[in-house]
Design an enzyme around this catalytic site. Structure first.
Site, mmCIF file in Angstrom:
data_model
loop_
_atom_site.group_PDB
_atom_site.id
_atom_site.type_symbol
_atom_site.label_atom_id
_atom_site.label_comp_id
_atom_site.label_asym_id
_atom_site.label_seq_id
_atom_site.Cartn_x
_atom_site.Cartn_y
_atom_site.Cartn_z
ATOM 1 N N LYS A 179 15.866 55.919 95.530
ATOM 2 C CA LYS A 179 15.262 54.708 96.480
ATOM 3 C C LYS A 179 15.478 55.065 97.778
ATOM 4 O O LYS A 179 16.737 55.557 98.312
ATOM 5 C CB LYS A 179 15.655 53.494 96.078
ATOM 6 C CG LYS A 179 14.880 52.281 96.908
ATOM 7 C CD LYS A 179 15.521 50.927 96.432
ATOM 8 C CE LYS A 179 15.057 49.713 96.909
ATOM 9 N NZ LYS A 179 15.161 48.365 96.567
ATOM 10 N N SER A 198 15.067 43.144 92.320
ATOM 11 C CA SER A 198 14.498 44.344 93.049
ATOM 12 C C SER A 198 14.567 45.567 91.980
ATOM 13 O O SER A 198 13.901 46.465 92.229
ATOM 14 C CB SER A 198 14.974 44.769 94.340
ATOM 15 O OG SER A 198 14.520 43.749 95.224
ATOM 16 N N SER A 220 11.549 45.259 95.204
ATOM 17 C CA SER A 220 11.455 46.159 96.234
ATOM 18 C C SER A 220 11.305 47.548 95.773
ATOM 19 O O SER A 220 10.938 48.342 96.465
ATOM 20 C CB SER A 220 12.429 45.933 97.257
ATOM 21 O OG SER A 220 13.699 46.111 96.856
#
Lengths: 483, 492
Positions: free
Chosen positions: B81, B180, B156
């Site tokens: 990420k 997330s 997210s």
């Protein structure tokens, strides 16, 4: 109107740890800009603080040093505000639960008395960086070497009623922290910075007036001056029926005035909240005990001991103790010479005058304690008169050898042999019949004055080496014999 | 070996192939890089590709394997990420503010996974500063859900989820502050694990809400998550909040024996507001576990309905401070020609941050303001403790708590963007787990109208093993985790 001044002090003390409070960067003063700032100090994304345990230890030392309560569970908080030299946009400090809680600090005043000051709290925090305005034209530089340097902010109750008390407190604080070894206390380099909260009130009133805060005063002398001129300023306003604005002011040493620092009267909201990146500092009794065991003898205890052990006056003690190195030096000279009072006189007299003249600190003192003790010993055993001793002191200062070597090399030994002295006295009497006649004719008061003439003559003849006490006795007896 | 055959493969299957040398790491890396090149333009899951660096690492991995050695992830291509700082590789956190930010350091997670031999293919798209549940707040554009290109992947960690789902990597990292990892895993048909707070170091992870942020793996299977979790975890002297608790080898300790495992079903999760189709899928998965010997127990989490309100005070408050460093002074976006300091601050932050980030900074600043601190932040901290106590009390009765991961399947773009509160409701089942610092995972529980949905399993502090065991057992009994999107309409 007669106004009473009421003051509380906040001192930002830079702790003398090797590295910063939350990063591994060095804390030394004077490095080239941004050479002592790593990713943590720069507030780079993803960086986290790691608490320097030495800073905690120093704070606990301070707390114990003033007999304050230690916070068993203290918490770091974020103090939020924007400033270019504050890299993270918040300062990590302690707001809700400080590491040092209330205590009382006895401050020795010049008259030898103790004045108790209540310490409200002392908390750990990180320093900010510096904005530099004089390197780039039309641009501000940021130096983050200082960012993250550990500070202990020491806050007092509004217990001060005069500038002299405030300065005495700062000096005592300076002495304490250098004894504890937790700070170099160097005010010129910013290791000890003082904010003064000042308000005035009618004499006899219990209420506090509106205060102003004078920020970052960085010498004892400026503290005294800043207080005096802020007192005058506030008194003028109040006398004219005006009101004091609560604000932050800056002391301008060149103009000897204070001026408002923030143009707009905006109350800062720092939005403190607990710093989630750090765990609370939990301190148990055994830790406190281990720190207590490591404490050196502190100024208050040393003052008491010097008075008891060496029979010094409070006045002398108050001069000898504040500087740890001076106290140690005195103690070495006193022990080695066995004459503490004389040792104190020489250290506070000739030695400190010489150091002042040469602008040397005690650490750069060219006369070792052993050598000064040699001088003191030769004075107390009668070998040297005080006049000769001054000559020897000069020679010691110039590092010409130890006291006995100097005495031998210069032939400075005091003449205490009564036979030799008698011969000198006889000679002077024989050579000055007129003065002898005057002496005999004079009354007691005048005789005293006239005898000085003979002493001077003999001292001149003996190159100052005649034992003055013996000489006096002999001379009076001989002159008496003449009459 | 066909390219197609490796896209959906698990880490453990690829490990076996690598160690048997039926495929090399360089080959795998090339295949996945090709896959990224082929599908990313449509999905926008990856924002930075590090092809050269990845191939170099793969060569080293092959050399290691050829010496008969290997670490837990040697030769396995992964994606991070874009919230994990990567030395020399741009790290944007999904924000214009950090569009050109190249860190000089690796996050501890990145360092650890590198040391375990993982090959970093690149960085995944994400909601800006991890604030969002749909990946629609990214400065680098929305990510499409591989199961339906008109729908969000969740957020997210939406880019991470879409990347695994679409076969761009078998394993990715994510972070989970309020759901997330679990919510996008649910929406993309993956297994995703948020570890116990403190299990994984936060050093080098760009902070959103420090007391809630936690990194974890996302992959096809619980087994893969177990492998990755051991690689990521452990105390870090650089993160004071990382826990000094031994890290087990979660993979070798996987145990499918769940006889007598007590699974708590909070009444507050399974009440009338739960979507019927989601309830049906979650209960079906639980029925499988029950068949395998688990015991289902009704429990109460009486304060769970305060979780959203509590979270949306604490998280923005911490974020308002964490994001103060982006001021245009030292790094990141700086506005053009600032006239003075205030202008520099105002415009750099107004232009550099997106709308949702600004909204949360404002909310957080407000919650901390003088006069409101006690009513908001302080109260939220108190409620947080109460919510945590609810869980601890429940865990006196049960070993695992189960529920949905998200209120529904992936929704179309824009559906919840106009109403922030509707978007915040996406995390209604996950937020409380972050507030309590507990481990939670989402595992696939089948499809609703062709779209995946997950079951959430919540464990006791530092007992990731038990929820991994339960999920692993589920995945030995069912093939929910084997479902793959067809990626119709995409060039492959």
């Amino acid at each position: 109107m007669s106004w009473e001044i009421v003051m509380g002090l906040e001192v930002h003390l830079q702790l003398a740890t090797q590295s910063k409070i939350f990063s591994g960067s060095a804390t030394q003063f004077g490095a080239a800009p941004n050479q002592q700032a790593d990713a943590v100090d720069l507030g780079m994304p993803g960086m986290l603080p790691v608490l320097n345990e030495e800073a905690v230890r120093y704070a606990v030392k301070f707390g114990l040093g003033i007999g304050a309560k230690i916070g068993k569970r203290s918490v770091f908080d974020r103090k939020n505000y924007f400033y270019p030299d504050l890299p993270k946009g918040y300062q990590v400090s302690q707001f809700f639960s400080p590491i040092v809680c209330e205590g009382v600090f006895d401050v020795p005043l010049e008259d030898g008395s103790l004045y108790p000051i209540r310490i409200t709290r002392a908390h750990l925090e990180e320093d900010a960086g510096k904005s530099v305005h004089d390197i780039f034209s039309h641009e501000t530089g940021i130096d983050l070497n200082r960012a993250g340097t550990p500070l202990l902010e020491i806050v007092t109750e509004p217990d001060f009623r005069s500038a002299e008390q405030a300065v005495a407190y700062l000096k005592a604080l300076h002495s304490l922290v250098t004894y504890l070894g937790i700070s170099d206390g160097n005010m010129a380099e910013g290791s000890m910075r003082c904010d003064i909260n000042i308000s005035l009130r009618e004499k006899g009133s219990d209420e506090l007036g509106t205060r102003t805060e004078i920020k970052n005063v960085n010498s004892f002398r400026f503290v005294e001056r800043a207080i005096h001129c802020e007192y005058e300023r506030q008194a003028d306003i109040l006398d004219a029926g005006g009101r004091i604005t609560q604000e932050t002011r800056l002391y301008d040493a060149e103009q000897n005035t204070t001026r408002s620092m923030r143009s707009k009267e905006v109350a800062n909201d720092y939005r403190y909240f607990p710093e989630p990146d750090l765990l609370p500092i939990v301190i148990d009794d055994s830790y406190i005990e281990s720190v207590r065991q490591s404490l050196p003898e502190l100024p208050a205890a040393k003052r008491a001991r010097f008075i008891a052990e060496y029979d010094l006056t409070e006045y002398d003690t108050n001069l000898l103790v504040p500087n740890h190195a001076v106290a140690d030096y005195f103690e070495a000279v006193a022990k080695s010479s066995g004459a503490p009072k004389l040792a104190a006189n020489w250290i506070l007299g000739d030695l400190s005058a010489a150091l002042n003249r040469s602008e040397l600190s005690i650490d750069a003192n060219p006369i070792s304690a052993e050598r000064l003790a040699g001088l003191v010993s030769r004075i107390s055993d009668g070998t040297l008169s005080s006049k000769l001793a001054k000559q020897v002191f000069e020679a010691l200062w110039n590092e010409e050898g130890d006291t006995d070597e100097i005495i031998a090399a210069r032939g400075l030994k005091q003449v205490s042999d009564s036979g030799a002295l008698e011969a000198m006295v006889d000679e002077v009497i024989a050579n000055n019949p007129d003065q002898v006649a005057q002496y005999i004719a004079a009354d007691d008061a005048k005789r005293k004055k006239l005898s000085g003439f003979f002493v001077g003559q003999i001292m001149k003849a003996s190159k100052g080496q005649a034992n003055p006490q013996m000489l006096n006795e002999l001379l009076l007896k001989k002159l008496e014999d003449q009459s | 070996m066909s390219d197609e055959s490796v896209f959906g493969m698990s880490v453990s299957a690829l490990q076996t192939m690598l160690r048997e040398r039926s495929v090399s790491s360089v080959e795998l890396t090339q295949v996945f890089l090709k896959r990224i090149a082929a599908v990313n333009e449509s999905l926008n899951a990856v924002v930075t590709v590090c092809a050269d660096q990845a191939l170099e690492q793969a060569q080293e991995a092959d050399a290691t394997i050829s010496r008969g050695e290997h670490q837990s992830l040697t030769g396995i291509p992964i994606l991070h990420k874009d919230i994990f700082c990567t030395q020399g590789v741009r790290t944007t956190c999904g924000s214009k503010m950090l569009e050109d930010f190249v860190p000089a350091y690796d996050a501890t997670v990145v360092t650890k996974m590198k040391a375990e031999g993982a090959i970093m293919l690149g960085k995944c798209n994400m909601d800006e500063f991890a604030m969002g549940s749909s990946n629609e707040t990214s400065y680098f554009g929305t990510v499409k859900n591989p199961w339906n290109l008109d729908c969000v992947p969740g957020g997210s960690s939406g880019g991470s989820a879409a990347a695994v789902s679409a076969g761009m990597a078998p394993l990715v990292t994510g972070t989970d502050t309020g759901g997330s990892i679990r919510q996008p895993a649910s929406l993309c048909g993956l297994t995703g694990l948020k570890p116990t707070y403190g299990r994984v170091s936060r050093l080098g992870i760009i902070a959103f809400a420090s007391s809630l942020d936690q990194a974890g793996p996302m992959a096809h299977t619980a087994e893969d998550c177990a492998i990755a979790l051991s690689a990521m975890s452990g105390i870090d002297p650089g993160d004071s909040t990382s826990a000094d608790i031994p890290v087990p080898d979660f993979h070798s300790a996987l145990d499918t024996q769940i006889d007598g495992l007590r699974i708590g079903l909070p009444r507050e999760f399974f009440n009338e507001s739960l979507d019927d189709a989601v309830r049906e899928r979650v209960m079906a998965a639980l029925a499988e576990l029950e068949k395998a010997g688990a015991v289902l127990v009704d429990i109460d989490l009486p304060h769970s309905h305060y979780a959203i309100a509590t979270y949306y005070v604490i998280a923005p408050a911490e974020a308002s401070a964490n994001l103060a460093r982006y001021d245009g002074v030292r790094f990141g976006y700086r506005c053009e020609a600032p006239t003075d300091l205030e202008d520099l601050y105002l415009r750099s932050r107004s232009e550099g941050f997106g709308e949702e980030v600004q909204r949360r900074i404002l909310v957080g600043t407000y919650a901390l303001s003088a006069g409101f601190y006690d009513a908001y932040f302080n109260k939220a901290q108190q409620v947080r403790r109460v919510i945590t106590e609810d869980f601890h009390r429940a865990f006196e009765q049960v070993d695992v708590i189960a529920g949905p991961s998200a209120p529904g399947v992936a929704f179309p773009f824009g559906a919840k963007q106009v109403d922030p509160v509707a978007m915040y409701m996406e995390d209604i089942y996950t937020l409380a787990v972050n507030l309590a610092g507990l481990p939670g995972l989402s595992a696939p529980a089948g499809l609703i109208d062709g779209m995946p949905v997950g079951i959430q399993l919540i464990g006791k502090p530092f007992d990731e093993q038990t929820i991994l065991n339960a999920a692993h057992r589920l995945q030995t009994e069912t093939d929910f985790h084997m479902a793959r999107p067809t990626l119709q309409g995409l060039a492959s």
